[in-house]
Write an enzyme that holds these catalytic residues in place. Structure first.
Site, PDB file in Angstrom:
ATOM      1  N   HIS A  19      -4.743   1.151   2.104  1.00  0.00           N
ATOM      2  CA  HIS A  19      -4.269   0.096   3.017  1.00  0.00           C
ATOM      3  C   HIS A  19      -4.401   0.495   4.493  1.00  0.00           C
ATOM      4  CE1 HIS A  19      -2.881  -2.178  -0.332  1.00  0.00           C
ATOM      5  NE2 HIS A  19      -1.893  -1.361  -0.642  1.00  0.00           N
TER       6      HIS A  19
ATOM      7  N   ASP B 147      -6.642  -0.613  -7.825  1.00  0.00           N
ATOM      8  CA  ASP B 147      -5.218  -0.673  -7.502  1.00  0.00           C
ATOM      9  C   ASP B 147      -4.779  -2.138  -7.535  1.00  0.00           C
ATOM     10  OD1 ASP B 147      -3.003   1.178  -5.824  1.00  0.00           O
ATOM     11  OD2 ASP B 147      -2.933  -0.954  -5.330  1.00  0.00           O
TER      12      ASP B 147
ATOM     13  N   HIS C 199      -3.085  -3.809  -5.597  1.00  0.00           N
ATOM     14  CA  HIS C 199      -3.070  -4.444  -4.275  1.00  0.00           C
ATOM     15  C   HIS C 199      -4.455  -4.334  -3.629  1.00  0.00           C
ATOM     16  CE1 HIS C 199       1.116  -2.891  -4.961  1.00  0.00           C
ATOM     17  NE2 HIS C 199       1.334  -4.191  -4.791  1.00  0.00           N
TER      18      HIS C 199
ATOM     19  N   ASP D 184      -0.785   1.022 -10.742  1.00  0.00           N
ATOM     20  CA  ASP D 184       0.174  -0.061 -10.538  1.00  0.00           C
ATOM     21  C   ASP D 184      -0.332  -1.397 -11.073  1.00  0.00           C
ATOM     22  OD1 ASP D 184      -1.737  -0.048  -8.546  1.00  0.00           O
ATOM     23  OD2 ASP D 184      -0.327  -0.115  -6.886  1.00  0.00           O
TER      24      ASP D 184
END
Length: 390
Positions: free
Chosen positions: A159, A195, A197, A287
């Site tokens: 990120h 991931d 996200h 995740d």
């Protein structure tokens, strides 16, 4: 050093013709402590007797280390010690102003950089180790010492954008590795991020180039504030020379093993076949599992294993089997470790599962995901020139 400790094991496995995977790790990364509160937020309302550890805590990675050292996959792994990144290396991806901001935050003792992202004593040193350890893992491949290397690192990085932190991330470990690969002569690099996200920071860093294909499979979560303005939707495809080289695959919440496998085969594999990279960077986060507190997807060990196998197949076809694996999220303290084990089993192309799934089957509605993938494929064919005939 760990590399010498594991050398006898590596020689024994190699003598049987079995492939080794190099793991790069440094225990100094455990020093990052993001604190506690109400899940990832620094909140103590005063009426709770027990607060949560921050989800990005050291225990999740301790279990990843231990399952790889003592689990059945251990015989296929060789261990190498990581190192801190140098300032000049950070500037290949991040702006000087942003790095100075982090240095000053570290000097102040403790600072909330953005929502849920805390730079506390020990955090900056851990972030430097994560970045440098990832670069060392890539160098292992570039120097011809092995084809598959795994950077087991924290804090995570995907990120982190060139000029800002976001979502527990300070330095973009995968992005720094991609820059090093390009600077070392690799003309095309593909990043596949699973991931849960959106890998917005990596995408942002290569948004204007056609030398890097960034592909992110994530739940459909949208922007979550000033630190994460990107939506992760299919219309974020790059700009300038980079148009078409950022591919977002926002999967419906609840997507599981069959849905992810369909997305990999229908979207990722055809895009990689058209791009023909010289190196694969596999950005992994557990995740996306069915039991992770930070995501809403339904992958199990079987799904992660299959994704690993697909990634290996693409690397064998295009990159002489070369894959850099970079750790990101995964916040279930125990199941994340199991899913990591399964992912690496897949990348190693092991014929039978080495571990049973302790949590096993979780119901999924693959038809919804299949329909969404078909719509995305049609969109790509109509809007992205190099994918018009996939």
């Amino acid at each position: 050093m760990e590399s010498s400790v594991s050398s006898s094991v590596a020689m024994a496995v190699e003598s049987t013709g079995e492939e080794m995977l190099a793991v790069f790790w440094h225990e100094g990364m455990l020093a990052h402590d993001a604190g506690c509160g109400v899940y990832g937020r620094d909140i103590d309302p005063g009426f709770l007797d027990v607060l949560d550890q921050h989800p990005e805590n050291a225990d999740r990675v301790r279990n990843m280390v231990s399952i790889l050292r003592r689990g059945p996959i251990a015989r296929f792994l060789s261990w190498y010690s990581g190192r801190p990144a140098y300032a000049a290396e950070l500037l290949s991806f991040h702006s000087a102003e942003y790095i100075e901001e982090l240095v000053q935050a570290n000097a102040s003792g403790a600072k909330k950089i953005c929502e849920c992202t805390f730079l506390n004593p020990g955090s900056w040193d851990a972030a430097l180790l994560a970045a440098g350890t990832t670069l060392s893992a890539l160098k292992h491949i570039l120097d011809g010492h092995g084809k598959i290397a795994y950077a087991l690192v924290r804090p995570p990085g995907h990120h982190a954008q060139p000029d800002r932190a976001d979502g527990y991330c300070f330095l973009n470990n995968a992005g720094l590795a991609v820059k090093l690969a390009l600077d070392s002569g690799r003309r095309k690099v593909a990043v596949v991020d699973i991931d849960v996200h959106y890998g917005n920071g990596t995408a942002e860093g290569f948004y204007h180039t056609d030398s890097v294909l960034t592909i992110s499979l994530h739940m459909k979560h949208g922007s979550w504030g000033p630190s994460h303005p990107q939506s992760g939707l299919v219309d974020e495809i790059g700009e300038g020379r980079g148009v078409g080289y950022n591919l977002n695959i926002p999967l419906p919440n609840g997507s599981g093993d069959a849905g992810y496998e369909y997305a990999m085969n229908e979207l990722v594999v055809p895009a990689i076949d058209k791009f023909r990279p010289e190196l694969m960077v596999f950005v992994v986060g557990q995740d996306s599992s069915a039991f992770d507190p930070n995501g809403r997807q339904c992958l199990t060990m079987d799904g992660y294993r299959k994704i690993g196998q697909i990634m290996r197949g693409m690397a064998d076809q295009h990159c002489n089997g070369q894959i850099l694996i970079v750790q990101e999220g995964g916040y279930h303290i125990t199941y994340s470790a199991y899913c990591l084990h399964a992912t690496l089993e897949g990348v190693l192309n092991l014929q039978a599962p080495l571990l049973d799934d302790p949590m096993a089957f979780y119901p999924q509605d693959e038809k919804y995901t299949t329909k969404a993938v078909d719509i995305m494929k049609k969109c790509w064919k109509e809007s992205i020139p190099f994918l018009k005939d996939i």
